[in-house]
Design an enzyme around this catalytic site. Structure first.
Site, mmCIF file in Angstrom:
data_model
loop_
_atom_site.group_PDB
_atom_site.id
_atom_site.type_symbol
_atom_site.label_atom_id
_atom_site.label_comp_id
_atom_site.label_asym_id
_atom_site.label_seq_id
_atom_site.Cartn_x
_atom_site.Cartn_y
_atom_site.Cartn_z
ATOM 1 N N ARG A 33 55.978 47.152 -106.232
ATOM 2 C CA ARG A 33 55.810 46.216 -105.236
ATOM 3 C C ARG A 33 56.448 44.989 -105.433
ATOM 4 O O ARG A 33 56.389 44.354 -106.493
ATOM 5 C CB ARG A 33 54.215 46.032 -104.997
ATOM 6 N N GLU A 74 48.094 47.069 -95.273
ATOM 7 C CA GLU A 74 47.060 46.632 -95.471
ATOM 8 C C GLU A 74 46.688 45.434 -94.518
ATOM 9 O O GLU A 74 45.854 44.423 -94.509
ATOM 10 C CB GLU A 74 47.417 45.664 -96.940
ATOM 11 N N HIS A 90 40.822 39.800 -107.877
ATOM 12 C CA HIS A 90 41.864 40.335 -108.764
ATOM 13 C C HIS A 90 41.169 40.481 -110.283
ATOM 14 O O HIS A 90 41.525 41.098 -111.221
ATOM 15 C CB HIS A 90 43.199 39.646 -108.813
ATOM 16 N N ARG A 120 37.392 39.424 -99.358
ATOM 17 C CA ARG A 120 36.821 40.273 -100.578
ATOM 18 C C ARG A 120 36.552 39.596 -101.820
ATOM 19 O O ARG A 120 35.925 40.190 -102.890
ATOM 20 C CB ARG A 120 38.405 41.197 -100.850
ATOM 21 N N ASN A 123 42.135 46.984 -100.218
ATOM 22 C CA ASN A 123 41.431 45.776 -100.851
ATOM 23 C C ASN A 123 41.719 44.894 -99.546
ATOM 24 O O ASN A 123 40.808 44.021 -99.312
ATOM 25 C CB ASN A 123 42.181 45.225 -102.169
ATOM 26 N N ASP A 124 42.868 44.635 -99.122
ATOM 27 C CA ASP A 124 43.037 43.672 -97.855
ATOM 28 C C ASP A 124 42.724 44.227 -96.674
ATOM 29 O O ASP A 124 42.324 43.649 -95.684
ATOM 30 C CB ASP A 124 44.498 43.206 -97.933
ATOM 31 N N ARG A 166 51.964 45.747 -109.835
ATOM 32 C CA ARG A 166 51.896 44.270 -109.141
ATOM 33 C C ARG A 166 52.751 43.321 -109.780
ATOM 34 O O ARG A 166 52.257 42.877 -110.739
ATOM 35 C CB ARG A 166 50.312 43.794 -109.332
ATOM 36 N N CYS A 209 46.704 52.527 -102.575
ATOM 37 C CA CYS A 209 46.797 51.771 -103.923
ATOM 38 C C CYS A 209 45.561 50.741 -103.764
ATOM 39 O O CYS A 209 45.476 49.994 -105.076
ATOM 40 C CB CYS A 209 48.042 51.094 -104.435
HETATM 41 C C1 PEP Z 1 45.431 45.801 -101.627
HETATM 42 O O1 PEP Z 1 45.400 44.897 -100.868
HETATM 43 O O2 PEP Z 1 44.691 47.047 -101.468
HETATM 44 C C2 PEP Z 1 46.328 45.992 -102.623
HETATM 45 C C3 PEP Z 1 46.369 47.040 -103.410
HETATM 46 O O3 PEP Z 1 47.001 44.714 -102.915
HETATM 47 P P1 PEP Z 1 46.352 43.647 -103.805
HETATM 48 O O4 PEP Z 1 44.987 44.198 -104.255
HETATM 49 O O5 PEP Z 1 47.113 43.193 -104.775
HETATM 50 O O6 PEP Z 1 46.219 42.667 -102.661
HETATM 51 MG MG MG Z 2 46.920 43.299 -100.973
#
Ligand code: PEP
Ligand code: MG
Length: 538
Positions: A330, A429, A187, A463, A452-453, A294, A500
């Site tokens: 979200r 995700e 993040h 990650r 991302n997840d 977020r 996203c």
């Molecule tokens: C993701 O997991 O791709 C996502 C957009 O959420 P975050 O990065 O906040 O976990």
């Molecule tokens: Mg996520």
């Protein structure tokens, strides 16, 4: 020169400010050169003595000799052969870093003085602590927690930055940051892209490689840091910086152009935000709405939970500024690497697989309802859609919807306005959700793929961990299959599918995602224009 993972594009030339937390400093580290460790210790002792001499003189002149006496006793400790000897012999006997031995010796002295009856002796414990801290700071050439007044052109260097550390950075002073750990989708890296400041993560030992005040070049495109550059290198990078900015300016021409492929397919290119005011950056960069707000950032950096009213104002602000453009918000995705000081969370072995996001909200319904009511009320002021994170089954979505329906009932009873037909969707995700996308698509209004997840869970590659970042591959065939399955499943039910996760703004991935039929691409504001350019030329 040092290399890491390029996390946010751009160039910066400035001076290092180390942000080091005490617990990070005092870890035990094996040494292989005893002489240089002893020399480091001696240097720190000499600097501490010089500092104390100056402080004592000043105190004497301003407050009198009796007030200055305390510094005299601090200086005596620095010359105490027993105290210094204990540190030296500890380093030698264990072949470990002086910071760790210093801490152990100081702790031992403190506990001895603390246990004494005599008040005067008890007070000595505070003196030892004070001197210990001074030596420690000098040993490291670093400030501790407090990074104090920042100068212009500061490059923050830290072991890691939490999302809230990153959110707090003063952008008028901080021009880049570097961290030892982390990956492209940590993040802190995502925040850097939002702030549009260059960043490199996963640098390994950058906090040990640079000192406070070092002059460095940060190349956020290649992921390279040049320490104490030559005149020639400075000139070269100044030039690159100018070219980079010029290119960005050129791309701005696309800001008001509607995104359509050459074949005329309309694609929505939208932004990811963490705070309501971030919508301005999205709009300036040609974003056609927001695909991910977020909301957990609204909950951070405060002592208490934001109230329904505070949240309502924040969501309403974003909705109004977007003026009819889509705003996907979200619900709270706390847990994983995002913590709240006022919300006790269990210590978990695997927080990313634990009690987080929708799991926590379905468990703490009161907390969830406050946010849902605020979201519903804000839906009367724009094109707001609600998105639930970390959905792993149809059951979870239905439960979330049930609670949302209860909130709608409550608001109706209170005569409060909201959009009764607002869209609700989910993030895909978790691999189980991608695999079951055909079932989920029957219930939702839309999907947004959280790569991302999704990537970390599919490939079992953390990650945040630079050591396995080579496995964290958005273009892995397994990831691509899940993405394709998700998009197809949505379309089969006549629903739209967005993305996203950071992959949506990855220039190398955009053509493939277009080919798969992705409808909406949501990304950091700084990536929007380039993505638009690729799509328009496809
Ligand atoms: C993701 O997991 O791709 C996502 C957009 O959420 P975050 O990065 O906040 O976990
Ligand atoms: Mg996520």
């Amino acid at each position: 020169m040092k290399k890491g993972i390029a996390a946010s594009k751009g160039y910066a030339i400035g001076n290092v400010v180390l942000k080091v937390k005490e617990e990070e400093i005092i870890v035990e580290r094996k040494i292989d050169n005893l002489d240089s460790e002893k020399e480091r210790l001696q240097k720190a002792l000499t600097t501490s003595r010089d500092q104390l001499e100056r402080i004592k003189d000043k105190a004497e002149a301003e407050m009198g000799a009796d007030k200055a006496a305390v510094f005299e006793s601090h200086m005596m400790l620095l010359d105490d052969p027993e105290f210094v000897g204990a540190i030296e012999s500890g380093v030698e006997a264990n072949m470990i870093n002086a910071e760790k031995v210093l801490k152990d010796v100081v702790d031992m002295y403190v506990s001895i003085f603390d246990s004494m009856e005599d008040e005067y002796m008890k007070e000595r414990a505070a003196d030892v602590k004070d001197v210990g801290n001074r030596i420690l700071n000098n040993l490291l050439g670093k400030s501790m927690n407090d990074i104090g007044e920042l100068k212009n052109n500061t490059v923050i260097v830290a072991h890691d930055l939490t999302p809230s550390d990153t959110a707090e950075l003063d952008k008028s002073k901080v021009i880049a940051f570097l961290t030892n750990i982390g990956g492209r989708t940590s993040h802190s890296a995502i925040m850097a892209r939002t702030l549009e400041i260059p960043a490199i993560v996963g640098m390994g030992d950058i906090t040990d490689t640079v000192k406070n005040g070092d002059f460095i070049i940060v190349d956020g495109i290649e992921g390279i840091v040049i320490i104490n550059p030559t005149e020639e290198q400075i000139n070269e990078y100044n030039l690159r910086k100018v070219e980079f900015e010029a290119e960005k300016e050129e791309l701005k021409k696309l800001a008001n152009v509607e995104t359509k492929t050459k074949a005329g397919r309309r694609i929505e290119v939208v932004g990811n935000i963490g705070k309501p005011e971030d919508v301005h950056k999205v709009l300036e960069n040609g974003g056609e709405g927001v695909g991910l707000f977020r909301t957990e950032f609204l909950y951070m950096d405060r002592e208490t939970m934001p109230t329904e009213e505070e949240q309502f104002e924040a969501y309403k602000y974003a909705a109004e500024k977007l003026d009819g453009k889509p705003l996907v918000i979200r619900t709270l995705d706390i847990g994983g690497d995002k913590k709240l000081p006022y919300l006790p969370m269990p210590e978990e072995m695997n927080p990313f697989l634990g009690y987080r996001a929708i799991r926590l909200c379905l468990d703490q319904v009161d907390l969830f309802k406050i946010q849902l009511r605020a979201l519903l009320r804000a839906s009367a002021f724009g094109n707001l859609k609600i998105m639930f994170p970390m959905i792993s089954s149809v059951q979870e979505f239905l439960e979330a919807k049930k609670i949302l329906a209860e909130c709608m009932g409550e608001l109706k009873a209170q005569g409060k306005a909201f959009n009764e037909s607002l869209e609700t969707g989910i993030m895909i995700e978790i691999p189980s959700a991608a695999v079951m996308a055909d079932e989920l698509a029957k219930h939702v209004d839309f999907f947004s793929i959280g790569t991302n997840d999704l990537i970390q869970y599919t490939l079992a590659a953390d990650r945040m961990n630079e050591k396995v970042s080579y496995l964290y591959d958005p273009m892995h065939p397994a990831v691509l299959r899940l993405i394709k399955m998700t998009i197809d499943a949505a379309h089969k039910e006549g629903k739209w599918c967005g993305m996203c996760g950071e992959m949506a703004g990855d220039e190398t991935a955009v053509p493939t995602l277009l080919e798969y039929g992705l409808d909406e691409f949501s990304m950091s504001a700084s990536s929007i224009l380039r993505a638009k350019q690729i799509i328009i030329n496809s």
